[in-house]
Design an enzyme around this catalytic site. Structure first.
Site, short mmCIF file in Angstrom:
data_model
loop_
_atom_site.label_atom_id
_atom_site.label_comp_id
_atom_site.label_asym_id
_atom_site.label_seq_id
_atom_site.Cartn_x
_atom_site.Cartn_y
_atom_site.Cartn_z
N ASP A 260 0.86 -1.18 0.00
CA ASP A 260 0.00 0.00 0.00
C ASP A 260 0.91 1.23 0.00
O ASP A 260 1.69 1.43 0.94
CB ASP A 260 -0.86 -0.06 1.27
CG ASP A 260 -1.74 1.15 1.45
OD1 ASP A 260 -1.62 2.13 0.68
OD2 ASP A 260 -2.56 1.12 2.39
N ILE A 261 0.80 2.04 -1.02
CA ILE A 261 1.72 3.17 -1.18
C ILE A 261 1.57 4.21 -0.07
O ILE A 261 2.51 4.96 0.21
CB ILE A 261 1.57 3.80 -2.59
CG1 ILE A 261 2.83 4.58 -2.98
CG2 ILE A 261 0.33 4.68 -2.67
CD1 ILE A 261 2.92 4.91 -4.45
N ASN B 213 -6.92 12.33 -11.12
CA ASN B 213 -7.64 12.72 -12.36
C ASN B 213 -7.48 14.22 -12.51
O ASN B 213 -7.00 14.90 -11.60
CB ASN B 213 -9.11 12.30 -12.31
CG ASN B 213 -9.85 12.96 -11.16
OD1 ASN B 213 -9.99 14.19 -11.13
ND2 ASN B 213 -10.29 12.16 -10.20
N ASP C 7 -5.92 7.07 -5.43
CA ASP C 7 -6.23 8.48 -5.16
C ASP C 7 -7.06 8.59 -3.88
O ASP C 7 -6.73 9.36 -2.96
CB ASP C 7 -7.01 9.04 -6.37
CG ASP C 7 -7.11 10.55 -6.40
OD1 ASP C 7 -6.50 11.20 -5.54
OD2 ASP C 7 -7.80 11.07 -7.30
N SER D 241 -2.70 4.28 -14.15
CA SER D 241 -3.67 3.94 -15.22
C SER D 241 -4.12 2.49 -15.26
O SER D 241 -4.96 2.14 -16.10
CB SER D 241 -3.16 4.34 -16.62
OG SER D 241 -3.23 5.73 -16.81
N THR D 242 -3.58 1.62 -14.39
CA THR D 242 -3.92 0.19 -14.53
C THR D 242 -5.17 -0.21 -13.74
O THR D 242 -5.55 -1.38 -13.73
CB THR D 242 -2.76 -0.72 -14.07
OG1 THR D 242 -2.52 -0.51 -12.66
CG2 THR D 242 -1.50 -0.46 -14.85
N GLY D 243 -5.83 0.76 -13.10
CA GLY D 243 -7.06 0.46 -12.37
C GLY D 243 -8.26 0.94 -13.15
O GLY D 243 -8.57 0.44 -14.24
#
Ligand code: AR6
Length: 171
Positions: free
Chosen positions: A10-11, A24, A34, A121-123
């Site tokens: 988890d970042i 976004n 986000d 972008s992978t989610g």
């Protein structure tokens, strides 16, 4: 010592100078990583995002802005806007590479030496994982070749598929 590190996790928990957010263009928060960053970091992040929006409007795809990290262990959050996957002919790869490049440039401008990225972008944005990993790792490696000041870039992958794809590309 390798400058590129790949880990699963988890970042919001990572102690680095800057973590990167897959935001976004409104910069007003959202789901996925986000949402997790704004929840864990607290309202100070959104407050600074609002100031940026008031000054320059939002953030365009491929570009990046920087704010405090609020209550997170990182010092800064760099918000970048990945491309929405649209079949691959809409300059998605170029825009995704710009996210990594511009985030790293902004990190260096702010004296950050350790930076953590999610798999942008992978989610929600639907970029195919293997293709995103290829672009992400190539962009970071190219930057590290040109720039001496960054000591560590960590890819923090949330799931096995991204972890495996990034690990494969990172070599
Ligand atoms: N730590 C690291 N990675 C995470 C975490 C986390 N805590 N949570 C999710 N991921 P996404 P996008 C991974 O959807 O595709 C938002 O609503 C996740 O598994 O967060 O760039 C924004 O506001 C995936 O691999 O970002 C935008 O509207 C990766 O992070 C939109 O989603 C990116 O998934 C951006 O979509």
């Amino acid at each position: 010592m390798k400058k590129l590190e790949v880990l699963k996790g988890d970042i919001t928990k990572i102690e680095v100078d800057a973590i990167v957010n897959a935001a976004n263009s409104s910069l007003m928060g959202g789901g996925g990583v986000d949402g997790a960053i704004h929840r864990a970091g607290g309202p100070a992040i959104l407050e600074e995002c609002r100031k940026i929006v008031a000054k320059q409007g939002g953030c365009k795809t491929g570009e990046a802005v920087i704010t405090t990290a609020g209550n997170l262990p990182a010092k800064f959050v760099i918000h970048t806007v990945g491309p929405v996957w649209n079949g691959g002919q809409k300059k998605e790869a170029e825009k995704l590479a710009n996210c990594y490049q511009n985030s790293l440039e902004l990190a260096v401008k702010n004296n950050c030496k350790t930076i953590a990225f999610p798999c942008i972008s992978t989610g929600v944005y639907g970029y195919p994982i293997a293709q995103a990993a290829e672009v992400a790792v190539a962009a970071v490696k190219a930057f590290l070749k040109e720039n001496e000041s960054v000591e560590k870039v960590k890819f923090v992958c949330f799931d096995d598929a991204n972890f495996e794809a990034i690990t494969f590309e990172a070599g």
